[in-house]
Design a protein around this motif. Sequence first.
Motif, short mmCIF file in Angstrom:
data_model
loop_
_atom_site.label_atom_id
_atom_site.label_comp_id
_atom_site.label_asym_id
_atom_site.label_seq_id
_atom_site.Cartn_x
_atom_site.Cartn_y
_atom_site.Cartn_z
N PRO A 1 -119.57 94.57 -103.64
CA PRO A 1 -118.69 95.73 -103.87
C PRO A 1 -118.40 96.53 -102.60
O PRO A 1 -117.54 97.40 -102.61
CB PRO A 1 -119.45 96.56 -104.90
CG PRO A 1 -120.86 96.15 -104.76
CD PRO A 1 -120.85 94.71 -104.30
N SER B 1 -113.11 94.82 -102.00
CA SER B 1 -113.18 95.94 -102.95
C SER B 1 -112.65 97.15 -102.20
O SER B 1 -113.23 97.56 -101.21
CB SER B 1 -114.63 96.19 -103.40
OG SER B 1 -115.10 95.14 -104.20
N TYR C 1 -110.34 95.58 -106.87
CA TYR C 1 -111.26 94.59 -106.29
C TYR C 1 -110.71 93.20 -106.57
O TYR C 1 -109.94 92.98 -107.50
CB TYR C 1 -112.63 94.72 -106.96
CG TYR C 1 -112.51 94.73 -108.47
CD1 TYR C 1 -112.59 93.55 -109.21
CD2 TYR C 1 -112.25 95.91 -109.16
CE1 TYR C 1 -112.43 93.55 -110.58
CE2 TYR C 1 -112.09 95.92 -110.53
CZ TYR C 1 -112.17 94.74 -111.24
OH TYR C 1 -112.00 94.74 -112.60
N ALA D 1 -106.59 90.12 -108.29
CA ALA D 1 -106.88 91.55 -108.18
C ALA D 1 -105.74 92.25 -108.89
O ALA D 1 -104.67 91.68 -109.09
CB ALA D 1 -106.98 92.00 -106.73
#
Length: 169
Positions: free
Chosen positions: A59, A64, A69, A152
Amino acid sequence: MKKIHSFHVAIVLILLVSCAEKKQYAHSATPTEVVAKVRKAASHLEDKGLEGLSQLRDPNSEFSWKDTYVFSFNCSEDRVLANPAFPDKVGGDIKKHTDYNGFRYGLKMCEESDNVNGVWIEYLWPKPGGGQPLRKISYVITVKSLNIQVGAGIYNEDIGMAELNRLIQ
């Protein structure tokens, strides 16, 4: 004098609202950013192979950003490979994933995954960190050499699918 003062107050309020809106959008991923990041992630996986998934799972990686993300899945194995915002989804059957209206968005992503330019899929999903589900539109492409998918999304109530599709043609 009172009219001039009211006018100035109104101008200041308009400027404050405008700045607040710009700040809000500065924290939201744009469709152009999403396409660029997904394509960069696909290139990363082409170079690194499945070992490259570790960066997609992180993350804190470049994959991200803002309010979104990059995620990855394997349609032929029905498995989520990377999701830094929802790590509990990793290993799950992508084709069984449903949104908050019961729409099987994972199945739709897999059905459309052979599109050479990628595809945009619309569904309801919460932003990372929770909250109410919002309209999310995810861009998904297939990494041909690995036969896995990366995607994403943006959280946007206003943008049309035709506008998004023009970005990827």
